[in-house]
Design a protein around this motif. Sequence first.
Motif, short mmCIF file in Angstrom:
data_model
loop_
_atom_site.label_atom_id
_atom_site.label_comp_id
_atom_site.label_asym_id
_atom_site.label_seq_id
_atom_site.Cartn_x
_atom_site.Cartn_y
_atom_site.Cartn_z
N MET A 177 -71.42 -96.13 27.70
CA MET A 177 -70.84 -97.09 26.19
C MET A 177 -69.68 -96.10 25.52
O MET A 177 -68.50 -96.16 24.62
CB MET A 177 -71.62 -97.50 24.98
N LEU A 178 -70.77 -94.62 25.32
CA LEU A 178 -70.00 -94.13 24.66
C LEU A 178 -68.60 -92.94 24.93
O LEU A 178 -67.57 -93.11 24.50
CB LEU A 178 -71.67 -92.23 24.49
N THR A 179 -68.68 -93.27 26.14
CA THR A 179 -67.18 -92.81 27.33
C THR A 179 -66.08 -93.09 26.57
O THR A 179 -65.24 -92.91 26.29
CB THR A 179 -67.89 -92.39 28.24
N GLY A 199 -62.22 -99.19 25.16
CA GLY A 199 -62.65 -99.24 24.04
C GLY A 199 -63.53 -100.90 23.90
O GLY A 199 -64.86 -101.05 24.29
N LEU A 200 -62.97 -101.72 25.23
CA LEU A 200 -63.91 -102.33 25.80
C LEU A 200 -64.44 -102.54 26.85
O LEU A 200 -66.01 -103.42 26.87
CB LEU A 200 -62.75 -103.43 25.94
N ALA A 201 -64.21 -101.66 27.82
CA ALA A 201 -64.90 -101.39 28.32
C ALA A 201 -66.76 -101.34 27.92
O ALA A 201 -67.89 -101.41 28.08
CB ALA A 201 -64.70 -99.91 29.45
N GLY A 202 -66.63 -99.88 26.92
CA GLY A 202 -67.84 -99.68 25.36
C GLY A 202 -68.66 -100.38 25.16
O GLY A 202 -69.57 -101.05 25.54
N ALA A 203 -67.75 -101.65 25.01
CA ALA A 203 -68.19 -102.86 24.17
C ALA A 203 -69.35 -103.45 24.83
O ALA A 203 -69.81 -103.77 24.98
CB ALA A 203 -67.12 -103.29 23.81
N CYS A 204 -68.56 -104.05 26.33
CA CYS A 204 -69.41 -104.47 27.49
C CYS A 204 -70.54 -103.69 27.55
O CYS A 204 -71.92 -104.24 28.03
CB CYS A 204 -68.58 -104.43 28.98
#
Length: 755
Positions: A177-179, A199-204
């Motif tokens: 998430m942080l990455t 950003g979407l990947a971090g939100a997932c």
Amino acid sequence: MWLFLAMGFHALAAQVVLLREMLTVVAGHELTIGMIMASWLTGIFAGAWGATRIRGARETSGEVLCWLLLISPVVSLGLLLGLRHLRAWISLPPGAPIPALGSVMAMVGFLLPQAALVGAMFPLASAQAAWARGRAARAIGQVYFWEAAGSLLGGLALTFLMIPRLHGPGILAWSGMLTGFLAALGIFRLQRSWGAGLGLAGACWGLALAGGLISLLQEWSAQKRWDALHPAMERIATVESPYQVVELGRLEGQFTLFGNNRPLASFPDPVGAAAMVHILMHQEPMPRKLLLVGGGPSSSIALLLEYPVELIQVVELDPVSFQVSSPFLTPELRSALEDPRLKVHHLDARFLMPKIPPGSLDAVVVQMGDPSTALLNRFHTLEFFKAVSRALGPGGLLIHGATGSVHYMGPELEGFLGMIYRSLQEVFQEVRVIPGERTLFLAAKKKGGVSLDPETLANRPSYGERLSKGLFYTWIQPQQVELWEEALSRTQEKPNLDAHPRSIVHFLALWEKLSGSGFGAQALRSLESLPWGWSLGGLVVFFTASLWGRRGFQKNRIPLVALGVTGLTAMAQEMLCLYLYQIVWGYLYSRVGFLVGVFMAGLAAGAMWARGMLGPGKGSSVGSLLAVQGGMSLLCASIPFFWVGKLLSRSTWEAPGLEAQAAVCLWMFLAGVATGASFPLACAVLEKGPGSAVVTAGVASAWDHLGAAAGALLGGVLLLPTLGLAQTGLVLAGLQCTATILLCAYFLAGPSRPG
């Protein structure tokens, strides 16, 4: 900046989590750490080298980098889950250790893919920075600095925030998430679509954490790991403490406590504890004040309290072992733990020694595991036995256990037990041996202080439940005692020392033999005859030979060779530091991330200094590189005389203070500074223009990490356990001095192009 921070944070999180899991799955030790680090760094070398093959515009390298940042957290989680299924995929009896060859294959198979992804990111990120800044060397230095800073932040976050509160999948999910968010911040201005995707990947990852999916994965995978190792045993609890993975299992009413898959204690087990307890308490005079080192909430505590003892002190490092076990203790054990004559200490036994008045104990019982790690080895060394002797009164006794056999003594078992026997003889006036699957050593401070005559022991008074006198004839068979004592008295083994943990190699050779791997046992035993002078000579010849190519002597390879040697000596120093930290403090498992983070802080500081030296009017990069190499040579030369000498010269019963912690951190920081400064300076020597950034960074990173992989393998697996800490430092100093001399010749001859 944010993009490079994200790379460093994710790389360290993935490395530490997979390292800790590998230590748990293969019941690992410091030799395992060396192999793990060698596999990881080889993967980074492969990834960096592969990234140099990528040709194309700036957008191409940027897209590949973004893809790597997207898939790398997913791959790391998948590899973690795969590691927990490892034993289910290979044919092993329940509880049997994974042989050395199988462990090595697992390390390569599960660590190299993730490391290759991490290794490929650096050259690609350097290419992005070079397109923006113009000069390749300064751009590479910038990426190197911020990636190291991200690794430092990751080390601090892991040590003080994540590891005490989260399990492995949770740490990787938070890291993902942080990455994603940090990388999105860094790349959004340049490529908005990729910024939105990251950003979407971090939100997932955040949704997976909030929705409980990661917790479900943790529970499911922990159960799979348990079922493969203990298929007939019910898993009661799994807790990751700062020191180890603590698990409690139950089989037919008996509970077994495990730490990193090693048995710590079994309860209720009055039959298994009876021999040791009753033989000890039937000595003359009967011990009244005792110290139990390790063993957890074992049945021996309740049995000892049946005798008229005055005080029993139990020292167990990890309080989680008692917390996990307490709801399942029998009424007898629960009552024993509430007995006013019992006092439990939750700290390292080596740290308890200064608090025990000299001569105040009648007996010390060591119930620690075999010396398969530097942590456990600390309770099988000459220094520890001296500390025990100091705490014992004039007629005091020590009982010490180790893996053994009743009928068979091969060279591996004789060497292993003979080393412990010889170490005890250096301290105690009398050492007796009771052979068995768990061999007992009884050591006394005066001659005649130990009786192993079954008739004599059987006729002394018993307490508690009526004890059958015939049991002493079962526990002690005089002919076997005489045979084994005669065999061990002939041993030519040297004592086991803190600074030279010989018993680790001895025990692993024995373990390999017992698991049926004769080759592995012979290979480990052969390491002991490895002379450090030949080791140094072989390494010097190898690195010198690497200067020759198809066109003869390649003078311009010297900076790369120097960079590779620096990577080797830096990583070997890191391995040496991990050994030393484990020997002195004993809780490396909770400090791996912190120590690596301190090294990364040094990398960042060195890279920042080197970037300043690469500015206009700062002089030759070759000259600066030569100065750094000279400093690294001095640091290596100081290892046996300062770092090792000072930290291990203190008395064994003195707890180390903050100054010792600061000294270790300073050592790792200085090693990191030299390594971090060498990298951009070497890149400046190799630089051929802005467009060469990906190639320059990739080639330099490949040499750096190839040398580091060799350092992890040579330092952590070959040199440290066989030569000891001080002689390993001498080998590193000789090797680094050779690289400095070669670089000096390169500098004096003048490079083929300006530096």
